[in-house]
Design a protein around this motif. Structure first.
Motif, PDB file in Angstrom:
ATOM      1  N   SER A 379       0.832  -1.213   0.000  1.00 55.69           N
ATOM      2  CA  SER A 379       0.000   0.000   0.000  1.00 55.69           C
ATOM      3  C   SER A 379       0.864   1.260   0.000  1.00 55.69           C
ATOM      4  O   SER A 379       0.472   2.287  -0.542  1.00 55.69           O
ATOM      5  CB  SER A 379      -0.928  -0.008   1.218  1.00 55.69           C
ATOM      6  OG  SER A 379      -0.165  -0.105   2.425  1.00 55.69           O
ATOM      7  N   LYS A 380       2.036   1.182   0.603  1.00 53.39           N
ATOM      8  CA  LYS A 380       2.973   2.301   0.616  1.00 53.39           C
ATOM      9  C   LYS A 380       4.267   1.875  -0.054  1.00 53.39           C
ATOM     10  O   LYS A 380       4.904   0.911   0.362  1.00 53.39           O
ATOM     11  CB  LYS A 380       3.266   2.757   2.058  1.00 53.39           C
ATOM     12  CG  LYS A 380       4.201   3.959   2.122  1.00 53.39           C
ATOM     13  CD  LYS A 380       4.455   4.384   3.565  1.00 53.39           C
ATOM     14  CE  LYS A 380       5.398   5.583   3.597  1.00 53.39           C
ATOM     15  NZ  LYS A 380       5.698   6.014   4.982  1.00 53.39           N
ATOM     16  N   TYR A 381       4.644   2.572  -1.109  1.00 54.24           N
ATOM     17  CA  TYR A 381       5.843   2.230  -1.855  1.00 54.24           C
ATOM     18  C   TYR A 381       7.099   2.550  -1.029  1.00 54.24           C
ATOM     19  O   TYR A 381       7.095   3.475  -0.207  1.00 54.24           O
ATOM     20  CB  TYR A 381       5.910   3.014  -3.168  1.00 54.24           C
ATOM     21  CG  TYR A 381       4.844   2.649  -4.173  1.00 54.24           C
ATOM     22  CD1 TYR A 381       4.102   1.483  -4.039  1.00 54.24           C
ATOM     23  CD2 TYR A 381       4.588   3.472  -5.271  1.00 54.24           C
ATOM     24  CE1 TYR A 381       3.127   1.149  -4.958  1.00 54.24           C
ATOM     25  CE2 TYR A 381       3.620   3.152  -6.194  1.00 54.24           C
ATOM     26  CZ  TYR A 381       2.880   1.996  -6.024  1.00 54.24           C
ATOM     27  OH  TYR A 381       1.912   1.669  -6.931  1.00 54.24           O
TER      28      TYR A 381
END
Length: 415
Positions: A379-381
């Motif tokens: 969800s978060k790079y």
């Protein structure tokens, strides 16, 4: 480059000391500088150009003066150079004493890159004299970043001195064999110590050293200010010896400098660009970059001419030390433990895509591709991936600037 370059030697009578120094002076009047020499050392070996002489070269563009003297003209540097000479010629020993490099120092006494070497002397103890070229600088990171450039060119200078001295040594031995005399009589040589000019047979040796040391200070400052390359910077060719008309700095031809200041081939930068990679992978570009960054194996299957573009483009996401974990046009499959980016022909058998393997297949002769991977994007790079996406989409970046920016991002991520 705000540094001091000094030639040091080990005198059989007075011990280690510097005999010739070059430093950069800005906004200073040369004729007002006080020469801080140790007048107690009067032997020829410890003297170079005299107690009150100096050689000056000036860069009009940067308004910098490059002054060479027998000792540093700035009082607080004298003790630092003396200490660097003692350490480089005694306790800071390289495993390769003839041409070795040693880094030492601290924030108080400065950081030093030392290059030790021997030159032939038919009248010296052991028929050799120990010399060192030291570079003293307060900025540790700057010195470490340009260490490959400094090491290469200091080696060239020492090779020049050794070749001069070897020629003189061979000539002297042909006329009279000092070695045979010592073996026969068993008596050491008691002749007066000789200067570097006598050892090399070059009366203008200090003018030549001034030219070399000045060029190193000038080029060392320019190459890092002109380029973001973190490794060995690209600089104008090493100057070697000058003509009989005199000694001068590198010709500062603007067009010539611009053509040679970059370390990478422009065609290579543009062709093997991440933007080219994005145009091929399209919507799968981010997923492929993510797999490369986190260590998931990426398999490229298809014609070598097509897989090579992706291979060399994606390889820029890895530190150079990890480029050995990539294989181009491999005849067989290599497991993820040995290879992170693998390109091979379409007929070579490979495992099915899974969480740890992403596969890119080129379909037919067209530019159609098939990207398969059973894993999921987070969800978060990762921060590096976010910066890469932003850099690739930055329209103000040319392909060359993007390549340089990627090097910086990867180096920061590696640390």
């Amino acid at each position: 480059m705000n540094a001091v370059v000094a030639l040091c030697h080990f005198c059989e009578s007075h011990g280690p000391s510097s005999v010739f120094c070059t430093q950069t002076l800005r906004d200073s009047k040369i004729d007002e500088q006080l020469f801080n020499f140790d007048r107690n050392k009067a032997c020829a070996a410890c003297n170079s150009i005299g107690l009150s002489l100096g050689m000056v070269s000036r860069d009009e563009e940067s308004n910098a003066n490059f002054l060479s003297t027998q000792a540093p003209v700035i009082a607080e540097v004298v003790g630092l150079i003396r200490q660097a000479a003692v350490r480089s010629l005694s306790c800071e020993v390289s495993c390769n004493m003839d041409g070795g490099f040693v880094f030492f120092g601290d924030s108080t006494r400065g950081h030093v890159l030392s290059h030790t070497f021997h030159i032939r002397d038919s009248q010296a103890r052991g028929f050799y004299k120990l010399f060192a070229i030291v570079i003293l600088m307060k900025d540790k990171m700057f010195l470490l970043n340009i260490q490959p450039f400094l090491s290469e060119n200091l080696s060239k200078i020492s090779t020049i001195l050794k070749n001069y001295a070897l020629s003189t040594y061979n000539t002297e031995q042909a006329k009279f064999s000092e070695r045979a005399q010592r073996l026969t009589s068993g008596q050491p040589n008691t002749q007066a110590l000789r200067s570097l000019a006598e050892l090399t047979g070059e009366t203008n040796i200090y003018a030549e050293l001034h030219t070399h040391f000045t060029w190193i200070l000038w080029a060392g400052a320019r190459c890092l200010s002109e380029s973001l390359t973190l490794g060995s910077p690209t600089v104008p060719p090493f100057i070697g010896r000058d003509t009989e008309e005199g000694f001068s700095l590198v010709q500062m031809d603007k067009e010539g400098w611009l053509l040679n200041k970059y370390g990478l081939d422009n065609e290579d930068d543009e062709f093997y660009s991440l933007r080219k990679c994005k145009s091929i992978l399209r919507s799968d570009f981010v997923a492929v970059c993510y797999c490369v960054i986190v260590g998931i194996q990426v398999i490229l299957r298809g014609p070598s001419s097509k897989t090579m573009v992706l291979m060399k483009s994606l390889r820029k996401l890895l530190p150079e030390s990890m480029h050995t974990l990539t294989r181009n046009d491999s005849p067989r499959y290599i497991p993820p433990t040995e290879c992170k980016i693998l390109s091979l022909a379409s007929e070579v058998a490979v495992p099915q895509p899974c969480n740890t393997i992403l596969r890119v297949d080129f379909i037919g002769n067209d530019d159609l591709i098939s990207v398969k991977w059973t894993g999921e994007m987070p969800s978060k790079y990762p921060d590096l991936l976010t910066k890469i996406i932003k850099a690739v989409d930055e329209k103000l970046f040319t392909d060359f600037v993007l390549c340089k920016h990627m090097k910086v991002l990867v180096e920061e991520w590696k640390k």
